[in-house]
Design a protein around this motif. Structure first.
Motif, short mmCIF file in Angstrom:
data_model
loop_
_atom_site.label_atom_id
_atom_site.label_comp_id
_atom_site.label_asym_id
_atom_site.label_seq_id
_atom_site.Cartn_x
_atom_site.Cartn_y
_atom_site.Cartn_z
N VAL A 40 0.86 -1.19 0.00
CA VAL A 40 0.00 0.00 0.00
C VAL A 40 0.89 1.23 0.00
N ARG A 41 0.60 2.11 -0.95
CA ARG A 41 1.38 3.35 -1.05
C ARG A 41 0.47 4.54 -0.75
N THR A 42 1.08 5.60 -0.24
CA THR A 42 0.31 6.75 0.21
C THR A 42 1.03 8.05 -0.12
N THR A 43 0.27 9.12 -0.21
CA THR A 43 0.81 10.47 -0.25
C THR A 43 -0.18 11.38 0.46
N TYR A 44 0.19 12.63 0.67
CA TYR A 44 -0.68 13.51 1.44
C TYR A 44 -0.51 14.96 1.01
N TRP A 45 -1.51 15.75 1.37
CA TRP A 45 -1.53 17.19 1.14
C TRP A 45 -1.88 17.87 2.44
N SER A 46 -1.24 19.00 2.72
CA SER A 46 -1.64 19.82 3.86
C SER A 46 -1.76 21.26 3.43
N ALA A 47 -2.61 22.00 4.10
CA ALA A 47 -2.83 23.40 3.75
C ALA A 47 -1.56 24.23 3.95
N GLU A 48 -0.67 23.77 4.85
CA GLU A 48 0.54 24.54 5.13
C GLU A 48 1.62 24.31 4.09
N THR A 49 1.79 23.05 3.65
CA THR A 49 2.94 22.72 2.81
C THR A 49 2.58 22.20 1.42
N GLY A 50 1.29 22.02 1.14
CA GLY A 50 0.90 21.47 -0.15
C GLY A 50 1.13 19.97 -0.22
N TRP A 51 1.34 19.43 -1.43
CA TRP A 51 1.50 17.99 -1.62
C TRP A 51 2.90 17.53 -1.21
N ALA A 52 2.98 16.31 -0.70
CA ALA A 52 4.28 15.67 -0.46
C ALA A 52 4.99 15.51 -1.80
N ALA A 53 6.31 15.42 -1.77
CA ALA A 53 7.08 15.36 -3.01
C ALA A 53 6.81 14.09 -3.80
N ASP A 54 6.51 12.98 -3.13
CA ASP A 54 6.29 11.72 -3.83
C ASP A 54 5.48 10.77 -2.94
N TRP A 55 5.00 9.70 -3.57
CA TRP A 55 4.33 8.63 -2.84
C TRP A 55 5.37 7.83 -2.05
N PHE A 56 4.92 7.17 -0.97
CA PHE A 56 5.81 6.30 -0.21
C PHE A 56 5.00 5.12 0.31
N ALA A 57 5.70 4.04 0.62
CA ALA A 57 5.03 2.81 1.07
C ALA A 57 4.64 2.93 2.54
N VAL A 58 3.43 2.50 2.86
CA VAL A 58 3.02 2.37 4.26
C VAL A 58 3.89 1.27 4.88
N PRO A 59 4.50 1.50 6.05
CA PRO A 59 5.44 0.52 6.61
C PRO A 59 4.82 -0.87 6.77
N GLY A 60 5.65 -1.90 6.60
CA GLY A 60 5.21 -3.27 6.82
C GLY A 60 5.54 -4.17 5.65
N GLN A 61 5.57 -5.48 5.93
CA GLN A 61 5.92 -6.48 4.93
C GLN A 61 4.72 -7.02 4.17
#
Length: 566
Positions: A295-316
């Motif tokens: 499972v991969r995720t990314t996020y947006w916040s009103a302060e900083t905008g979108w994260a630079a890239d998607w990343f994997a939710v931790p776990g095997q």
């Protein structure tokens, strides 16, 4: 900042489900999560978690003899005491089941009134407030049909087509209520553009569907839709270039001119469902099962905008790429994810950030300001202003800024119906983010605001207190920071607020009292000093009941409270 759990884990229970099934999750309060899925026996199965006992030991079949095909269950929580489920039955009618805290589950499923029938497909169910439910399905005539329930009259006698000439292939309808007076619908049209229709309590339904602005086209798929507050809508879809695309609407500017890709280099196989959630108005989170089955995720916040890239939710753990991730946020500082695993069990993980909560445990009225009879006419309401010393920061221009938090109003706190439940479930009046970046030691100050309400405008009273005392607190803290020109430590901030107690607060409150019909008490700051992030558990004032006296204008009260790390 918050952290993810180190790995995924299986939701308790021996029940297993075929890979094609989809999990539905709903949170009816910050202390409850409920899961639903059509089981291998074609009955609807459920599992639940609560803050007191954790997970139920196993899954169980929702009562009733009705069976259904392989399709998602629509679940709506119109308040913390009610759950409603909807599924298209084998007779092609929409069937419903419901639960309440008073009576538990209804004895069996029942068809929603009306002669309309539908092919097997997900039902869109929306609870726009505790007294209203709205359902939406693409009909056999390719128009979107609707049915509704309200607490006063029950179900409408039959389904009805949503106004407009637009027709759509069979697919899920995305429906969202951005407040109790507005509904918005979204579907990918036969021209592969996203189309929308909307309803308001004032004007009813718009006369026809309309395409969302932009030239971008998409394959048929569910539109991931989020109303992060009443003035914002965000849409997400998997694009033909295998990237996630988005557009947005704001009350002040309308729709964005066109769709745009969410930042990042990650690509996903076409047809992957996108999950979107908003845990607070200024934050968005997206989830997709990636090409590596994580499972991969990314996020947006009103302060900083979108994260630079998607990343994997931790776990095997890895998952079938067709699975939709189910996300639920029962609190602004907590997210739970659920996915059906390769072993046919439901798997879960969570994200959270630690918070420091100022909680009300009880309220004691010793003497009211009412001259005739103690508590005879007046009602006591409480709110607060919050200051975290880590929020005091230097700006690029060399000046300082500080965030003053507002708590919600609660009352009448002298009523047993309000205060008695706090003995078992303390009321969170103010909440601070422990993981917020910033220097240590820190101070966390909750400034109590108390109004003894008689016949005045309570809303005006609290707004006046927020404005006047919030400004005094912010100005005092900024002045202290500007004077020192050094790293802003907790004692400096707490000292600046403490210096307001007495002449400054008294003078401001006297001006406020002269303009209010209610009695406003002079604010009382309550501060917790903490040397470092690891010191909360050992702090002498944490996790224990404390007492704050309120004595002024002939009134005498005691507020029982605690500082709790959540």
């Amino acid at each position: 900042m918050g952290t993810w759990n180190a790995d995924w884990f299986t939701v308790p229970g021996a029940a297993v489900f075929d890979t094609g099934r989809q999990i539905t999750s709903v949170s009816r309060s910050e202390e409850n999560v409920d899961l639903f899925v059509v089981g291998n026996d074609n009955r609807v199965w459920s599992q639940f978690w609560n803050a007191q006992a954790g997970w139920n030991p196993d899954w169980f079949a929702v009562p009733g003899t009705a069976v259904f095909g392989e399709q998602p269950v629509a679940a709506a929580a119109r308040d913390e005491e009610h759950l409603d489920l909807f599924v298209v039955g084998n007779d092609n009618r929409v069937w419903s089941q419901f639960w309440s805290t008073q009576a538990g589950w209804h004895s069996d499923w029942m068809p929603v009134p009306g002669a309309a029938v539908f092919d097997k497909q997900p039902v869109a169910a929306v609870a726009r407030d505790a007294d209203h439910l709205d359902l939406f399905v693409v009909g056999n005539d390719n128009h979107v049909w609707s049915q509704f329930w309200n607490a006063q009259t029950g179900w409408n006698p039959d389904w009805m087509p949503i106004p407009g000439a637009a027709a759509f292939d069979k697919q899920p309808v995305a429906a969202v209520a951005r407040d109790k007076d507005h509904l918005d619908l979204f579907v990918v049209g036969n021209d592969n553009r996203v189309w929308s229709q909307f309803w308001s309590a004032q004007a009813g339904w718009n006369s026809d569907w309309m395409p969302i602005p932009g030239a971008t086209v998409f394959d048929k798929q569910p539109v991931a839709t989020v109303a992060r507050d009443k003035d914002h809508l965000d849409l997400f879809l998997m694009g033909n270039d295998s990237r996630v695309w988005t557009t947005y609407w704001g009350a002040d500017g309308g729709w964005s001119a066109d769709w745009f890709p969410v930042p990042g280099s990650a690509v996903f196989e076409k047809g992957r469902p996108v999950t979107a959630s908003s845990r607070v108005p200024g934050h968005l989170d997206l989830y997709v099962v990636g090409n590596d089955s994580h499972v991969r995720t990314t996020y947006w916040s009103a302060e900083t905008g979108w994260a630079a890239d998607w990343f994997a939710v931790p776990g095997q753990a890895v998952f079938d790429k067709r699975q939709r991730v189910t996300a639920v946020s029962r609190r602004g500082n907590h997210i739970d994810l659920f996915v059906l695993g390769a072993d046919h069990h439901v798997w879960s993980t969570y994200w959270h950030h630690r918070t420091l909560q100022f909680r009300l445990r009880y309220f004691i009225e010793k003497e009211s300001t009412d001259d005739l009879l103690q508590g005879g006419d007046d009602e006591v309401y409480v709110s607060a202003l919050g200051m975290d010393s880590a929020s005091v920061v230097a700006r690029p221009d060399g000046t300082y800024g500080a965030d003053v938090l507002r708590g919600g109003e609660i009352g009448d706190v002298s009523s047993d119906d309000v205060r008695d439940p706090w003995r078992d479930r303390p009321h969170v009046l103010m909440e601070f983010d422990i993981d917020r970046p910033g220097p240590w030691p820190r101070s966390y100050t909750t400034t109590l605001l108390v109004i003894e309400h008689d016949d005045g405008d309570l809303r005006k009273g609290f707004d006046t207190l927020y404005g006047a005392f919030g400004t005094q607190i912010r100005d005092a803290v900024v002045k202290a920071a500007s004077t020192t020109g050094a790293v802003i430590a907790g004692p400096l901030v707490a000292g600046a607020i403490g210096a307001l107690v007495g002449d400054v607060f008294d003078a401001v409150n006297e001006k406020i009292r002269s303009g209010l019909a209610d009695e406003s008490f002079t604010p009382i700051p309550v501060t917790l000093h903490v040397d470092g992030p690891e010191r909360f558990a050992r702090h002498a004032s944490a996790e224990r009941q404390l007492t704050q006296k309120v004595e002024q204008f002939g009134g005498s009260y005691e507020i029982l409270y605690d500082w709790h790390v959540g």
